[in-house]
Design a protein around this motif. Structure first.
Motif, mmCIF file in Angstrom:
data_model
loop_
_atom_site.group_PDB
_atom_site.id
_atom_site.type_symbol
_atom_site.label_atom_id
_atom_site.label_comp_id
_atom_site.label_asym_id
_atom_site.label_seq_id
_atom_site.Cartn_x
_atom_site.Cartn_y
_atom_site.Cartn_z
ATOM 1 N N THR A 70 0.807 -1.217 0.000
ATOM 2 C CA THR A 70 0.000 0.000 0.000
ATOM 3 C C THR A 70 0.842 1.270 0.000
ATOM 4 O O THR A 70 0.327 2.347 -0.296
ATOM 5 C CB THR A 70 -0.935 0.010 1.218
ATOM 6 O OG1 THR A 70 -0.178 -0.165 2.424
ATOM 7 C CG2 THR A 70 -1.973 -1.106 1.117
ATOM 8 N N GLU A 73 2.802 2.936 -4.567
ATOM 9 C CA GLU A 73 1.818 3.005 -5.655
ATOM 10 C C GLU A 73 2.495 3.089 -7.029
ATOM 11 O O GLU A 73 1.827 2.890 -8.038
ATOM 12 C CB GLU A 73 0.890 4.196 -5.452
ATOM 13 C CG GLU A 73 1.549 5.553 -5.458
ATOM 14 C CD GLU A 73 0.559 6.666 -5.155
ATOM 15 O OE1 GLU A 73 0.785 7.786 -5.636
ATOM 16 O OE2 GLU A 73 -0.432 6.411 -4.455
ATOM 17 N N LYS A 78 -3.358 1.746 -8.056
ATOM 18 C CA LYS A 78 -4.798 1.628 -7.830
ATOM 19 C C LYS A 78 -5.595 1.688 -9.129
ATOM 20 O O LYS A 78 -6.810 1.490 -9.120
ATOM 21 C CB LYS A 78 -5.266 2.761 -6.909
ATOM 22 C CG LYS A 78 -4.913 2.574 -5.449
ATOM 23 C CD LYS A 78 -5.724 1.455 -4.814
ATOM 24 C CE LYS A 78 -7.189 1.836 -4.691
ATOM 25 N NZ LYS A 78 -7.994 0.781 -4.040
ATOM 26 N N ARG A 303 -4.916 -3.798 -5.933
ATOM 27 C CA ARG A 303 -3.747 -3.136 -6.517
ATOM 28 C C ARG A 303 -3.324 -3.941 -7.743
ATOM 29 O O ARG A 303 -3.527 -5.164 -7.797
ATOM 30 C CB ARG A 303 -2.605 -3.051 -5.500
ATOM 31 C CG ARG A 303 -2.913 -2.173 -4.278
ATOM 32 C CD ARG A 303 -3.116 -0.737 -4.662
ATOM 33 N NE ARG A 303 -3.446 0.095 -3.517
ATOM 34 C CZ ARG A 303 -2.572 0.886 -2.890
ATOM 35 N NH1 ARG A 303 -1.319 0.924 -3.286
ATOM 36 N NH2 ARG A 303 -2.961 1.623 -1.863
ATOM 37 N N LEU A 324 -6.150 -6.869 -1.203
ATOM 38 C CA LEU A 324 -5.737 -6.543 0.158
ATOM 39 C C LEU A 324 -6.483 -7.465 1.127
ATOM 40 O O LEU A 324 -7.689 -7.322 1.328
ATOM 41 C CB LEU A 324 -6.045 -5.082 0.485
ATOM 42 C CG LEU A 324 -5.058 -4.024 -0.013
ATOM 43 C CD1 LEU A 324 -5.034 -3.969 -1.539
ATOM 44 C CD2 LEU A 324 -5.416 -2.653 0.538
ATOM 45 N N GLY A 351 -7.303 -0.211 5.641
ATOM 46 C CA GLY A 351 -6.243 -0.119 4.669
ATOM 47 C C GLY A 351 -5.026 0.559 5.279
ATOM 48 O O GLY A 351 -4.902 0.694 6.497
#
Length: 476
Positions: A70, A73, A78, A303, A324, A351
């Protein structure tokens, strides 16, 4: 980086993932903790899964690996347009994964500067919600729902309380005209329920929000839509519509499940009830316990790898989808200390990284107030069935009860409004009271305390509007 032999020879990436577990069906609902433990033992912190037959992915169930995922990126985007499965024509048009993964102009689908722009606008709009008003609105909605139940002393808290209360609060947050409230309730209910009406309800919901955005663009008010439109980030009407849909639909589902799972914990977990009896734990502690053990969203897509890489010992190909595993990562033995989880909010239920849920603080206030009000109004609340007969929805995403049947005999009337006073954070505790001899459980909650309420015609009008909506919903 060492490339696996089947990939180096040009083989199918999916063919080299033996033992992939299906993330669908009853296995993920009947015993998710056992499922994640078996995955961890067999594959480690990143496990191969099937999202549906023929559609592969990875489930990240390691706590540290979740943080790595997370927080990067650039490598794990995303933006679902990186996903190779639909590009290769392997995702059915009617797949239930489509609405979960399709790209939209929302903070959930963006990286970098665009995500920062949208998340700042959404976060600051949510930050303008008055917490006193939100608490009073939630309490009034909860009380109106409880008062609408029949005289037989039975209720299904999922159908008659948890699934309805968030929608009532969201109706007030949007400041819809009174006559539009029932329409909103009907459309969101239709979207949550499966079946042919779901897509029609989604289209109607989008049209309603678009009309609302147009109205607020012309005549701003003191409501969530107007605040988003007025934000310096300069959101387009389309962006406001889609971000409102994310907040209302995702917020509705997670709030429903968090309320239900917390009440279940308080009524069934002897260990936790004993702790509360001794005055060492509070309703707030119960909320945190649920976020660790049975978070309202147990898995969340997703992701997408932007290039080949390695995570948790697994070779990840560019275009792979990573889910996730919020509940699985919370189960990671490496993060459980000897003192347990009490008072610990280091869970991953919201998250992590830049995409942490922006609505977690209003959601906590809604859920805590809903549970407190329920326990105040029904001080002898108890399960109507043995705890082991409670069942869970077969969803890979939500951790949600199918029903929560309860019994009660006493009803405490709503607390009268008190003169306005500053609101200070307060932790609420309760202690079990004796149950009737027919009760299938051995203890239930009693009245909590809470901050003073605001008096005046505004609060009376709020309660009237909420009672009117509940009456429409109950067919009165």
């Amino acid at each position: 980086m060492t490339v696996p032999e089947h990939l180096a020879s040009g083989g199918c990436p999916y063919a080299g993932r033996p033992g992939a577990a299906p993330l669908y069906g009853t296995a993920v609902s009947d015993d998710p903790h056992g499922l994640y433990a078996r995955m961890r033992a067999e594959h480690g912190p990143v496990a191969p899964i099937e999202l549906e037959p023929g559609v592969e992915g990875w489930l990240v169930i390691g706590y540290q690996e979740m943080l790595d995922l997370t927080r990067n990126e650039q490598l794990f985007s995303k933006d679902s347009r990186h996903w190779r499965v639909p590009r290769e024509g392997r995702l059915r048009a009617d797949s239930p994964l489509v609405p979960m993964t399709m790209w939209r102009p929302t903070l959930q689908s963006m990286d970098g500067a665009e995500h920062h722009r949208l998340s700042t606008a959404v976060g600051e709009a949510l930050g303008r919600i008055d917490h006193r008003w939100l608490r009073e609105t939630t309490e009034a909605a909860a009380t109106a729902l409880i008062e609408s139940w029949g005289p037989d002393g039975t209720a299904d808290l999922v159908a008659q309380f948890t699934r309805r209360l968030p929608l009532l609060v969201f109706t007030m947050l949007l400041d819809l005209p009174e006559e539009d409230g029932p329409r909103l309730l009907g459309m969101i209910t239709g979207m949550v329920d499966s079946g042919e009406a779901a897509q029609r309800s989604a289209a109607e919901f989008g049209s309603m929000l678009a009309a609302l955005v147009g109205q607020r663009r012309a005549r701003p008010g003191e409501d969530l839509t107007s605040w988003l439109l007025a934000h310096p980030a300069g959101l387009s009407d389309e962006e406001v519509v889609h971000n409102l849909m994310v907040l209302l639909v995702a917020g509705n589902e997670s709030t429903i499940n968090w309320i239900g799972n917390t009440v279940r914990l308080l009524l069934t977990d002897r260990r936790f009830r004993t702790s509360l009896t001794g005055g060492r734990a509070t309703v707030a502690d119960a909320l945190d316990e649920v976020l660790w053990r049975d978070p309202p969203v147990q898995n969340f897509p997703g992701r997408w790898a932007t290039s080949d890489t390695v995570l948790g010992g697994q070779y990840i190909s560019a275009g792979d989808m990573l889910v996730l595993g919020l509940a699985g990562a919370n189960d990671d033995p490496s993060v459980h200390g000897t003192e347990g989880l009490s008072g610990n909010r280091a869970h991953l239920a919201w998250g992590a990284g830049r995409h942490v849920c922006p609505a977690k603080d209003p959601a906590r206030l809604i859920v805590e107030t809903a549970v407190e009000t329920l326990l105040h109004c029904l001080p002898d609340l108890q399960l109507a069935v043995p705890a082991h007969e409670l069942t869970w929805r077969p969803s890979p995403w939500s951790r949600a009860l199918t029903s929560l049947p309860v019994l009660y005999s006493a009803f405490a009337p709503p607390r009268p409004a008190a003169p306005a006073a500053p609101v200070t954070p307060e932790r609420t505790s309760w202690t079990p009271q004796p149950l009737p001899s027919s009760a299938p459980t051995d203890s239930t909650p009693s009245e909590p305390t809470s901050p003073p309420r605001t008096s005046g015609s505004a609060l009376a009008d709020l309660r009237r509007r909420l009672s009117s909506l509940v009456g429409w919903w109950s067919g009165r």
